[in-house]
Each structure stands twice: as structure tokens, then as C-alpha cells.
Write an enzyme that holds these catalytic residues in place. Structure first.
Site, short mmCIF file in Angstrom:
data_model
loop_
_atom_site.label_atom_id
_atom_site.label_comp_id
_atom_site.label_asym_id
_atom_site.label_seq_id
_atom_site.Cartn_x
_atom_site.Cartn_y
_atom_site.Cartn_z
N PRO A 18 0.85 -1.20 0.00
CA PRO A 18 0.00 0.00 0.00
C PRO A 18 0.88 1.24 0.00
O PRO A 18 1.73 1.41 0.87
CB PRO A 18 -0.78 -0.12 1.31
CG PRO A 18 0.09 -0.97 2.20
CD PRO A 18 0.83 -1.90 1.29
N MET A 19 0.71 2.10 -1.00
CA MET A 19 1.57 3.28 -1.13
C MET A 19 0.71 4.50 -1.41
O MET A 19 -0.02 4.53 -2.40
CB MET A 19 2.59 3.07 -2.27
CG MET A 19 3.54 1.92 -2.03
SD MET A 19 4.61 1.56 -3.45
CE MET A 19 3.48 0.75 -4.57
N CYS A 101 2.75 3.27 9.29
CA CYS A 101 3.17 4.57 8.74
C CYS A 101 3.94 5.37 9.79
O CYS A 101 3.43 5.65 10.87
CB CYS A 101 1.95 5.37 8.30
SG CYS A 101 2.38 6.98 7.59
N ASN A 201 8.42 -7.40 4.63
CA ASN A 201 8.58 -6.14 3.90
C ASN A 201 9.92 -5.50 4.29
O ASN A 201 10.22 -5.39 5.48
CB ASN A 201 7.42 -5.21 4.22
CG ASN A 201 7.46 -3.89 3.47
OD1 ASN A 201 6.99 -2.88 3.96
ND2 ASN A 201 8.01 -3.88 2.27
N GLY A 202 10.71 -5.11 3.28
CA GLY A 202 11.98 -4.44 3.55
C GLY A 202 13.14 -5.11 2.86
O GLY A 202 13.26 -6.34 2.87
N ASN A 203 14.02 -4.31 2.22
CA ASN A 203 15.24 -4.79 1.55
C ASN A 203 14.97 -5.55 0.26
O ASN A 203 15.77 -6.38 -0.15
CB ASN A 203 16.08 -5.69 2.46
CG ASN A 203 16.54 -5.01 3.72
OD1 ASN A 203 16.40 -3.81 3.87
ND2 ASN A 203 17.10 -5.78 4.65
N GLU A 226 9.39 0.39 -2.51
CA GLU A 226 10.35 1.17 -3.30
C GLU A 226 10.87 0.39 -4.49
O GLU A 226 11.02 0.93 -5.59
CB GLU A 226 11.51 1.61 -2.41
CG GLU A 226 11.18 2.79 -1.51
CD GLU A 226 12.43 3.40 -0.89
OE1 GLU A 226 13.50 2.79 -0.97
OE2 GLU A 226 12.32 4.49 -0.32
#
Length: 470
Positions: A18-19, A101, A201-203, A226
Site C-alpha cells: 500500500p503506497m 506509517c 517487507n523491507g530490503n 520502493e
């Protein structure tokens, strides 16, 4: 039951995060074309969503190809969150609670990661939403400083009724230039403790990272934000040509329109590497100022005309601007979609310290020069005159408006709007009007009036449709 619903939606492993202003319908469909198996909507504000039909229409759009889909809400009121969930339960497969967030707006609104210390409230939110709808409630969280508390946090949410957990392996303070690396060890520890489906989530910068994360943490799926924005084909395992993927996205936007700012943001991220070259400043300027799809298509086509011969191998690409020597990694040609690699927090801190030293040194030299000749520069004189015109500050140090008043919201230090009916600053006044369905003529915020007009219009349209059917 923990995995039954997850199996019904195909046990997705490749997840688009979600962005805000980024995971809109056109982008979700683009990612699905390139192997994404589950998408989230952008974060939606629950309080506004249930009161404002225009906000719902503009911010929640979907279609039959847009499944499986999870809708994400933020908020801190259990009944409001449940009411928002009921409005979308027939158009999605699950509803997510944003508990991750870390931005300042989330702190002001008391939602996202700034609820992670109020476990009683979170239990009530998750349980109330679970009872209100027939589809699963999920949560997206960040880790705490200690792995033990992170595990305890996850178990608490699972006990409250959470049916899927997404764990972002960074703390609430890891954001912006201090983002740093996500900690997969924390994610692995949570995975081994909970019994519900879980995403990491992450990396995630490429498909190899996805498989490394799946293998190391043993999660059910991997979410990318990202990495997905710079390469929407990340889950396909390819690095497409920037102008091809951008034009494919613009084709979808023509069918499923979205705000110009969303489109501009996506194209800047897709072209981030190619815009490192000064020779592309004109195209960058056109993208920054363009106001319609034709302008954005022209940017893509111009870049294609510039670099297609290099891509086809008909000409030899020469890095005349020494981009590589300036610290850019050009393993891939700049016209190919590739990750954006952030500066490490340590390097950023060192850079800021060096910059501060240079600025202080320059200021010292200028002050010494002024002392020697006894003169005051024109710029300094203007600044002194401007300071002299300012009213004296009060003893408590708060910044006052011209009337000497400040916003009555105790947590706000902004000047009071001179004509505000509620004695708020404009930002606090807007929030109050949205939350309580009010108008403020002083700030020209007409929430109540516009909502009444929208309801009236909807009622008239419904009457006309029924007359036509009869």
C-alpha cells in the site's frame, strides 16, 4: 481456518505494498501484468471515507481484473474503522489496518506506527472490525527495538483477530535519510511465533531478494514498495526498458484515470537513473511541469529517441558526464529500470556534519570581513530591517499571529486564523470540519455544504434513473 481464506485467494507470494499516491488502480494493473499476485490499495483515511462520497469515489477505484485485493485503512476509532470496512467488503478480499506509517502526519493524526504503544486500543480496533465484516482483517506493522516485544506485539494482534500479518523489518524511527537496512532476523522470529499467514517487507530490490527473504524468514509472501516503484516488473525477474514500461503504464492511465501528481511521481521514479544525466534536463523539466498525458508521452518518446540506438547496440554508449565516478552505480545502462539505492544513515550523518562545518566556516569568514571594514552587507541590512518590523515574541516563546493569538488546539503552535469560527489554524480547522461535518466561512472550508450538495445530486440522479426505468 487460519490459512483457509489465504488458500482461496491463491496463496499469493508477490505483493505490491500500500503506497500513498502510488498504488492506484492503473499501477496495480500494471504490476499484475508483470507477475504481482496480490495488491493493496493506497492508505485510506477511515473518518473521511465514511463521510465524504467524493473522497470515496476519487480514492477507491477497482475493476474485475483487480483481484485479489486488500484495502488499507488508517484511523484510531474502532467504530469508524468498522464502518469504513463495511463500505468496501464486497469489493475486496481483506481489509488491512495501517499500523506501520512512520510519517509526521501519522503522528499528528494518531494513526499508523504511532498506535503501536496503545495495545488495548489496537485489540478493540481489530476485534470490532472483525465482527463487523465477513472478510478477514489484516495488519501491517513495524518492529520494536527488541525482538521479544516485536514477537509479543504480533501475538497480541493475532489474538485480537488479525488473519494476516505484514512485518516491515524497520522501527518507527527508521525513515527518510535514516531508513537504513531492514532486519530480517526480527521478521524470522515473528514468523516462527505466529500461526497465521505472514508477509515480509523491507530490503527488496530485485527478484533474487524476494527468494532470499522467503528462504531465510520462511514467510508466505514478500511485499515490495520502493523496489516496485522503480521497477514494476520486479516480480517478473526482468529489468524492462524505462520508456516501454512507462508507456505501458500511461496506456492504462488512459483507461483508468488518476491525478496528474500520481503519474508524475511514477515516471520520476522509473526514470530516476536516466535523469542523473544533465543532457536530459529538458525532459526532466517537461515531466516536472507537464499537465497532461501528451506531455508525459512526449517525455517517454524523446528519451526513447535519444537512447534506442544505444539499447539496440547500434551505437556505443559513452559516460561523458562521469556519472559512475560521481558515486552512481551503472552496472545496468541508465535507460533500464533499476533500484534506487539510498545513502546509508552513517554516510548521511557524516555528509550533514561536513556540510554544517562548511557553512559555519563560510559564515565566520563573512562576519570577520564585516568586522574589519565596519560595513554591513545589503543582504544583512535587509534582514535586520525585517527583524525590526516583527512584533515582540511573548515570554512563553510561542509564535503568535498578528492578533497575538494561537490555535486553541493544545498540540498545535500555528497562528490562529483571524476569522476562524472555531479559533483554529487552517490545518486544525480543516481536520475538525472533516471529522465533525462542519463549515468554516472564515477559512472558506465548506465540508458540510459540499457533502449536502453531493447527497442532493446523488438523490436527484437516482430519481431521474428510476423515472427513466419506469
Amino acid at each position: 481456518m487460519s490459512y483457509e481464506w489465504f488458500e482461496r485467494i491463491g496463496q499469493p507470494r508477490f505483493v505490491v505494498a500500500p503506497m500513498v499516491d502510488a498504488s492506484e488502480l492503473a499501477w496495480r494493473l500494471l504490476c499484475r501484468r508483470h507477475e504481482a499476485t496480490l495488491c493493496y490499495t493506497p492508505m485510506l483515511h477511515s473518518a473521511i471515507f465514511i463521510k465524504d462520497p467524493k473522497y470515496r469515489k476519487e480514492n477507491f477505484t477497482t475493476c474485475k481484473e483487480d483481484r485479489p485485493l486488500i484495502v488499507q485503512f488508517c484511523g484510531n476509532n474502532p467504530e469508524t474503522m468498522a464502518a469504513a470496512a463495511k463500505l468496501v467488503e464486497k469489493n475486496c478480499d481483506a481489509i488491512d489496518v495501517n499500523l506501520g506509517c512512520p510519517q509526521s502526519i501519522a503522528k499528528r493524526g494518531r494513526y499508523g506506527a504511532f498506535l503501536q504503544d496503545d495495545w488495548d486500543l489496537l485489540k478493540e480496533i481489530v476485534s470490532t472490525m472483525s465482527k463487523a465484516v465477513s472478510i478477514p482483517i489484516t495488519c501491517k506493522i513495524r518492529i520494536f527495538e527488541s525482538v521479544e516485544k516485536s514477537v509479543e506485539y504480533a501475538l497480541m494482534l493475532q489474538g485480537a483477530g488479525c488473519k494476516l500479518l505484514t512485518v516491515h523489518g524497520r522501527t518507527r524511527d527508521q525513515k527518510g535519510p535514516l531508513t537504513g537496512v531492514a532486519n530480517w532476523d526480527y521478521i524470522k522470529a515473528v514468523r516462527s511465533s505466529v500461526s497465521i499467514p505472514m508477509f515480509a517487507n523491507g530490503n527488496i530490490q530485485c527478484l533474487e531478494d524476494v527468494y532470499r527473504c522467503l528462504e531465510y524468514t520462511k514467510v508466505d509472501g514478500v511485499m515490495s514498495a520502493e523496489g516496485n516503484l522503480t521497477n514494476p516488473a520486479i516480480f517478473e525477474g526482468i529489468n524492462p526498458v524505462t520508456w516501454d514500461i512507462a508507456l505501458e503504464y500511461l496506456d492504462l492511465v488512459q483507461k483508468y484515470p488518476c491525478p496528474i501528481s500520481f503519474i508524475r511521481g511514477h515516471l520520476f521514479k522509473i526514470f530516476h537513473k536516466i535523469f542523473s544525466f544533465n543532457t536530459n534536463n529538458d525532459e526532466r523539466e517537461l515531466l516536472a511541469t507537464g499537465q497532461n498525458l501528451n506531455d508525459f508521452i512526449k517525455v517517454c518518446e524523446t528519451l526513447r529517441d535519444k537512447y534506442l540506438a544505444y539499447h539496440l547496440g547500434e551505437e556505443l554508449f559513452d559516460d561523458n558526464e562521469n556519472i559512475t565516478r560521481q558515486g552512481f552505480n551503472l552496472i545496468l545502462p541508465p535507460w533500464i529500470c533499476q533500484p534506487y539505492v539510498r545513502m546509508s544513515p552513517e554516510a548521511h550523518t557524516e555528509k550533514m556534519q561536513n556540510l554544517s562545518k562548511v557553512q559555519n566556516s563560510t559564515s565566520d569568514v563573512k562576519r570577520a570581513h564585516d568586522d574589519l571594514d565596519g560595513s554591513i552587507s545589503r543582504k544583512k541590512m535587509k534582514k535586520l530591517k525585517r527583524i525590526m518590523r516583527r512584533p515582540n515574541k511573548p515570554e512563553n516563546g510561542k509564535q503568535h499571529s498578528r492578533t497575538g493569538d494561537i490555535c486553541v488546539n493544545n498540540s498545535c503552535r500555528n497562528p490562529l486564523g483571524g476569522k476562524c469560527l472555531f479559533r483554529f489554524c487552517k490545518k486544525c480547522c480543516r481536520d475538525k470540519c472533516f471529522e465533525e461535518d462542519l463549515d468554516c466561512e472564515g477559512h472558506r472550508i465548506l465540508v458540510r455544504t459540499r457533502r449536502q450538495m453531493a447527497k442532493k445530486f446523488a438523490k436527484e440522479s437516482s430519481s431521474e434513473d428510476s423515472k427513466k426505468k419506469n
